[in-house]
Design an enzyme around this catalytic site. Structure first.
Site, short mmCIF file in Angstrom:
data_model
loop_
_atom_site.label_atom_id
_atom_site.label_comp_id
_atom_site.label_asym_id
_atom_site.label_seq_id
_atom_site.Cartn_x
_atom_site.Cartn_y
_atom_site.Cartn_z
N GLY A 17 0.85 -1.15 0.07
CA GLY A 17 -0.04 -0.04 0.20
C GLY A 17 0.84 1.34 0.01
O GLY A 17 2.21 1.28 -0.26
N LEU A 78 -0.19 -3.05 9.15
CA LEU A 78 -0.72 -1.86 8.45
C LEU A 78 -1.87 -2.14 7.44
O LEU A 78 -2.51 -1.10 6.71
CB LEU A 78 0.56 -1.12 7.48
CG LEU A 78 1.28 -0.10 8.14
CD1 LEU A 78 2.00 -0.44 9.17
CD2 LEU A 78 2.42 0.48 7.01
N ASN A 104 -4.95 -12.18 14.22
CA ASN A 104 -4.11 -13.20 13.76
C ASN A 104 -2.94 -12.63 13.96
O ASN A 104 -1.81 -13.45 14.08
CB ASN A 104 -4.81 -13.47 11.99
CG ASN A 104 -5.83 -13.95 11.96
OD1 ASN A 104 -5.86 -15.12 12.71
ND2 ASN A 104 -6.65 -13.72 10.97
N GLY A 107 -1.71 -12.93 17.22
CA GLY A 107 -1.34 -14.50 17.61
C GLY A 107 -0.09 -14.85 16.91
O GLY A 107 0.80 -15.49 17.70
N TYR A 150 -14.64 1.59 10.11
CA TYR A 150 -13.16 1.87 10.26
C TYR A 150 -12.68 2.34 11.84
O TYR A 150 -11.95 1.80 12.26
CB TYR A 150 -12.92 2.84 8.96
CG TYR A 150 -11.29 3.09 9.06
CD1 TYR A 150 -10.37 2.27 8.47
CD2 TYR A 150 -10.90 4.44 9.37
CE1 TYR A 150 -9.16 2.91 8.27
CE2 TYR A 150 -9.53 4.84 9.42
CZ TYR A 150 -8.72 3.99 9.05
OH TYR A 150 -7.51 4.42 8.73
N GLN A 167 -2.47 -9.32 28.94
CA GLN A 167 -2.82 -10.87 29.23
C GLN A 167 -1.69 -11.69 28.86
O GLN A 167 -1.37 -12.46 29.43
CB GLN A 167 -4.08 -11.12 28.64
CG GLN A 167 -4.72 -12.51 28.92
CD GLN A 167 -6.03 -12.75 28.32
OE1 GLN A 167 -6.74 -11.80 27.57
NE2 GLN A 167 -6.45 -13.83 27.94
#
Ligand code: NAD
Ligand code: UDP
Length: 321
Positions: A17, A78, A104, A107, A150, A167
């Site tokens: 981008g 981003l 994701n 993670g 958004y 956490q």
């Protein structure tokens, strides 16, 4: 195996981008290995074409709404359409990439113990009632409007970042980016700087939404990328959120007049309806970034516009004007 401290393996999501491509370029120049992950929703291969032969650069087509298994030391997250026209085109997808995408990538950061930076936004302040905006302002956001996919998506991503930090002890950095512009914005991107420049170069009327008295503060892309990299390099205790943007505020009409003057265009101004929930004013308080990063924007609007106009003059998309 992880790379050494000086040379890291860095993942940039949304790397094809506008902002991502500049960031990839700067990270490579600093000697890092860069994995650019993008689904080309709004990004373009052309943005990173000049990096393809770099031995430390790699591109992977992938949608971050799905898990990604790679080994990295740092992640810049981003991936997300940033222009109102693009993020409102498929609002459900915008929320998904903001929230599922963040989960994701968090993670991935948890598994690899990577440091992770989130490209958040001034939109978390909504249509702000406090001016200029400081990081401790909680914002004034419509949860059910056309910008909400958004705004609320990015707000939820911030929540996730801080919950993973509390956490799971993740090393997080949250940057709240204010309107940034420069070369490689898509000519049909719909954001104000690219719209005005393309219109001026084509000799078309400049479209002012509303009365043009709403304000924005425009940061040149090189300044912003420098701020992101400095934030990523801060000690673990620095999490943000941190405003990154240029605090010099302009009305949209002033921007239009500057673009006309710098392009030498004979374009006229036309007034069109203001989209709903369009923030009336926006200016970052960058005290925190100044103090923590020793950072502030160096490129004034006029100079940044000159460079951006030169870029658009060189692209066929601007009508070869
Ligand atoms: P952009 O639209 O040019 O770049 C976004 C990139 O993300 C594109 O390459 C797009 O193809 C990619 N992408 C979108 N969805 C994806 C998905 N599901 N999986 C993988 N890739 C995906 O926008 P930009 O201006 O470069 O913005 C980059 C980031 O910075 C965004 O997260 C945006 O919210 C944030 N930001 C930008 C600004 C600004 O003024 N430019 C201001 C505030 C925040
Ligand atoms: N705008 C405008 N004409 C355009 C595009 C945008 O007057 O052709 C206005 C828009 O209404 C907003 C400001 O410019 O007030 C900045 O819009 P942009 O889409 O760049 O980003 P935003 O800060 O609203 O997310």
């Amino acid at each position: 195996m992880r790379n050494s401290d000086s040379s890291k393996r860095i993942l940039v999501t949304g790397g094809a981008g506008f902002l991502g491509s500049h960031l990839c370029e700067r990270l490579l120049a600093a000697g890092h290995e860069v994995l650019c992950v993008d689904n080309f929703y709004t990004g373009r291969r052309a943005n990173v074409a000049h990096l393809m032969t770099h031995p430390l650069f790699e591109v992977q087509r992938h949608d971050i709404c799905f898990p990604l298994y790679v080994e990295v030391d740092e992640i810049y997250n981003l991936a997300c359409p940033a222009s109102p026209i693009h993020y409102q085109f498929d609002p459900v997808q915008t929320t998904k990439v903001s929230v599922h995408g963040a989960i994701n990538m968090l993670g991935l950061a948890k598994r690899t113990k990577a440091r992770i930076l989130q490209a958040s936004t001034s939109e978390v302040y909504g249509d702000p009632q406090v001016h200029p905006q400081r990081e401790d302002y909680w914002g004034h956001v419509n949860p059910i409007g056309i910008r909400s996919c958004y705004d609320e998506g990015k707000r939820c991503a911030e929540t996730l970042f801080f919950d993973y930090h509390r956490q799971h002890r993740l090393e997080i950095k949250v940057a709240r980016i204010f309107n940034t512009y420069g070369p490689r914005m898509h000519p049909n991107d719909g954001r104000v700087v690219s719209n005005f420049i393309v219109q001026a170069l084509r000799g078309e009327a400049i479209t002012l939404y509303g009365d043009g008295r709403q304000t924005r503060s425009f940061c040149y892309v090189d300044d912003l990328v420098e701020g992101l990299m400095r934030l990523m390099a801060t000690p673990a205790a620095v999490t943000g959120p941190m405003n990154l943007g240029n605090p010099v505020e302009f009305t949209i009409r002033q921007l239009a007049e500057a673009v006309i003057a710098l392009t030498g265009s004979s374009s006229s101004l036309v007034f069109q309806p203001l989209p709903s929930d369009d923030p009336s004013q926006r200016q970052p308080d960058i005290t925190l970034a100044r103090q923590t990063l020793g950072w502030e924007p160096m490129v004034a609007l006029e100079e940044g516009l000159r460079r951006t106009i030169a870029y658009f003059r060189g692209t066929a998309a601007a009508g070869d004007a």
